[in-house]
Every structure is written in C-alpha cells, then in structure tokens.
Scaffold this active site. Structure first.
Site, PDB file in Angstrom:
ATOM      1  CB  THR A  46     -11.797  -4.856  48.256  1.00 32.10           C
ATOM      2  OG1 THR A  46     -12.516  -3.698  48.700  1.00 32.10           O
ATOM      3  CG2 THR A  46     -10.323  -4.645  48.474  1.00 32.10           C
TER       4      THR A  46
ATOM      5  CE  LYS B 244     -11.187 -13.046  64.055  1.00 31.26           C
ATOM      6  NZ  LYS B 244     -12.370 -12.681  64.757  1.00 31.26           N
TER       7      LYS B 244
ATOM      8  NE  ARG C 196     -11.559  -6.178  53.000  1.00 33.90           N
ATOM      9  CZ  ARG C 196     -12.558  -5.508  52.431  1.00 33.90           C
ATOM     10  NH1 ARG C 196     -13.786  -5.981  52.483  1.00 33.90           N
ATOM     11  NH2 ARG C 196     -12.351  -4.366  51.817  1.00 33.90           N
TER      12      ARG C 196
ATOM     13  CG  HIS D 111     -10.009  -0.250  52.707  1.00 40.90           C
ATOM     14  ND1 HIS D 111      -9.271  -0.849  51.701  1.00 40.90           N
ATOM     15  CD2 HIS D 111     -11.307  -0.564  52.453  1.00 40.90           C
ATOM     16  CE1 HIS D 111     -10.108  -1.494  50.886  1.00 40.90           C
ATOM     17  NE2 HIS D 111     -11.331  -1.342  51.326  1.00 40.90           N
TER      18      HIS D 111
HETATM   19  C1  NCD Z   1     -15.464  -0.879  52.832  1.00 44.34           C
HETATM   20  C2  NCD Z   1     -14.689  -1.823  53.725  1.00 44.34           C
HETATM   21  O1  NCD Z   1     -14.743  -3.035  53.571  1.00 44.34           O
HETATM   22  O2  NCD Z   1     -14.006  -1.296  54.575  1.00 44.34           O
HETATM   23  N1  NCD Z   1     -15.905  -1.448  51.653  1.00 44.34           N
HETATM   24  C3  NCD Z   1     -15.063  -1.588  50.603  1.00 44.34           C
HETATM   25  O3  NCD Z   1     -13.921  -1.949  50.718  1.00 44.34           O
HETATM   26  N2  NCD Z   1     -15.569  -1.267  49.398  1.00 44.34           N
HETATM   27  C4  NCD Z   1     -16.521  -0.180  53.551  1.00 44.34           C
HETATM   28  C5  NCD Z   1     -17.629  -0.976  54.166  1.00 44.34           C
HETATM   29  O4  NCD Z   1     -17.557  -2.188  54.319  1.00 44.34           O
HETATM   30  O5  NCD Z   1     -18.624  -0.337  54.535  1.00 44.34           O
END
Ligand code: NCD
Length: 313
Positions: A59, A86, A108, A136
């Site tokens: 990501t 946090k 994130r 997400h």
């Molecule tokens: C996911 C996430 O971080 O939510 N991964 C991602 O973004 N490619 C899924 C995961 O961590 O299993």
C-alpha cells in the site's frame, strides 16, 4: 462525470457511479503504467504526505509510486506505531503537517476511526490507507478493478471472502463495495473469526469451505491477522490450513474459471497453498498489485480536482 467527495475515508459513502468513475479512470492509468514513460503532470505542484502508523509494503509503495507518476511532490513519514501515544499525538502530528500545506494526506493507522478523526482537523484531502479493522477503501477498489478486468463485469458475480473476516478491514470494504455493485457475497470461516452482527451486511455465511465455495466466480482469501488477535481464535495453523486453507481440492468446488485473490501479505501454507497462489491460470494476486497503483492514481486525481482553488474538471 462528478466525484463530489473531499476525502476517501471508506467505501461506505461512495455511490455505484463514484466507484465506476474511479475504476474507469484507473483503467487509463493501467495503460499508462505499462508504457515506458509513466509520467503525467495532473498533480504537478501538489504535495502528498504518506503517514503510515502501521507496517505496509504494497500500500505504501503504490501510493508513493502513484503520486510520483502523477507529478506530485511525495514525502513518506516513518511513523513508529510503538512510539506514538494514540489519539492526542495523532492529532498533534496532523496539525503539524497541516501547517506545511500538504494537498493530499495518505494515512494508515491501527485504530478504527482514527483516519476519519484526522480528516476533520486538516484542510487537505485525506485518503484512508487502512484504519484498524474498519475500512481499506483503495484495497476494495483495486480488488474491484481486478475482478472487472478478469470477469468483464462487476455485477451479478458470486464472490467468496474466506478466513479471518472479523479482523479484516479488507473484508469490510469489499463487502460494502461488492454489495453496492449488486454481487452476491459469501463469507466463509470459523465462527470465531466472523464478526458479530454479520447478518446485517446482506451476506451468506458458511462454516464449511466446500459448501461455501460451490460455484463461486471469485475466491478472495484473507490473511490470519494475528496482530489483531488477543487470544486463541484458531486451534493451530495446521488445523486451520486443513479446514480453511485454499488448496486445489477446495478450489475444485468453485466455478472452473474462478479467480483466486489475496490482498497480501500471504502466509503460504496457512490460508493458501503456495501452488495455488503461483498458478497463473487461477491466481490474480500480481494483477491486484498492479491495479493498486492505477486505482490510487485515479483516486488521488479525482480528489485533487475538488481541492480549493482548482478549476472544475
Ligand atoms: C491488508 C491490510 O493491511 O489491511 N494488506 C494490504 O493492504 N495489502 C491485509 C493484511 O494485512 O492482511
């Protein structure tokens, strides 16, 4: 075409036409990304800051590439989840960054709702790159683009989402998106990994893989999110693979042309057999990564058009 949103915080507020607008634009960026010269200047002069309070490979890398391909100035902040208090600290950090006039903030965070909270405090467009077990959105959009390109449509498909649903923001965003586009969603997993109140989502729930996979068009596997588990949710990984790990035998119950997806990172031999993951006739896992860059380019361009001071596109 209009995309009347200031932020991309989740799939929930998006309409089917918003989703289609992002995917149509992303298709163009897939073509651009396959060229030698991958650069356009639609975000030229804009500043994009990526704040990842949780680990990420795909990501973060794809948001960074997406911004660079669109000509933005991109900065990655290395945020150590363990060193932040946090809530309060998150807002303080956001206000500090806000004072530097970013135009796009990609965030994130391990806490559900943290990104929404942050979006209320800043002047720029905020993109949720995953908040706790909440949403997400760009993952669901890249999954949707992958499905649309593989199946030629994004409606009236039967999609099975399998494994650790309870801890998965990927599952939540996908359930919302696939439902809005009028697909049938099946959730398969042990009761300990099903979220409570799941019946409200308009999905079918199965405990047995063979039964749940019967005649589906798409099989979406999920990682066991151990970092979000605070107890024994599964007897053992071996037992889990036996009952829920995707192998050729279980996959044979899906349609003969069913595609296999996984958002990554994968635990081979836990939720998916390595041979299936690598089978280029069934697995679209690498395509998902490719679509990730294009979808993030599209989402950032559409949000940038709504920034103050921009001429309406
Ligand atoms: C996911 C996430 O971080 O939510 N991964 C991602 O973004 N490619 C899924 C995961 O961590 O299993």
């Amino acid at each position: 075409m209009t995309f009347a949103h200031r932020h991309l915080l989740g799939i929930e507020p998006l309409s089917p036409s918003d989703i289609t607008a992002i995917l149509d634009l992303a298709d163009k960026y897939v073509a651009l990304s396959r060229q030698r010269d991958k650069h356009v200047d639609v975000l030229a002069g804009l500043t994009q800051i990526n704040m990842f309070f949780e680990n990420s490979t795909r990501t973060q890398a794809s948001f960074e590439l997406a911004g660079k391909r669109l000509g933005a100035d991109v900065m990655n902040m290395a945020m150590q989840a363990s060193s932040i208090k946090k809530g309060e600290t998150l807002i303080d950090t956001a206000l500090t960054l806000n004072a530097m006039h970013p135009d796009l903030l990609v965030v994130r965070h391990p806490q559900s709702g943290a990104v929404d909270l942050l979006a209320q405090k800043v002047n720029c467009a905020v993109l949720n790159a995953g908040d706790g077990r909440h949403e997400h959105p760009t993952q669901a959009l890249l999954d949707a683009l992958t499905i649309r390109r593989a199946k030629g449509r994004l409606h009236r498909l039967s999609v099975a989402i399998c494994g650790d649903i309870a801890h998965s923001r990927v599952a939540r965003s996908n359930i919302l998106l696939l439902g809005k586009m009028e697909n049938r969603v099946r959730l398969i997993g042990p009761p300990t990994l099903m979220p409570s109140g799941i019946s409200e989502f308009g999905v079918e729930v199965f405990e047995d893989m063979e039964e749940g996979l019967r005649d589906v068009d798409v099989v979406m596997m999920l990682r066991l999110q151990k970092e979000r588990m605070d107890g024994g949710f599964i007897p053992s990984e071996r037992e889990y693979f036996h009952r829920y790990g995707l192998d050729a035998d279980k996959l044979s119950h899906a349609k003969a042309d069913a595609i296999v997806m996984h958002p990554g990172p994968m635990n081979r031999g836990v939720e998916i057999d390595g041979t299936i993951a690598d089978d280029i006739n069934r697995s679209v896992i690498q395509e998902q990564v490719e679509m990730g860059v294009a979808v993030r380019m599209a989402a950032m361009e559409l949000l940038a058009r709504n920034l103050p001071g921009e001429a309406a596109a």
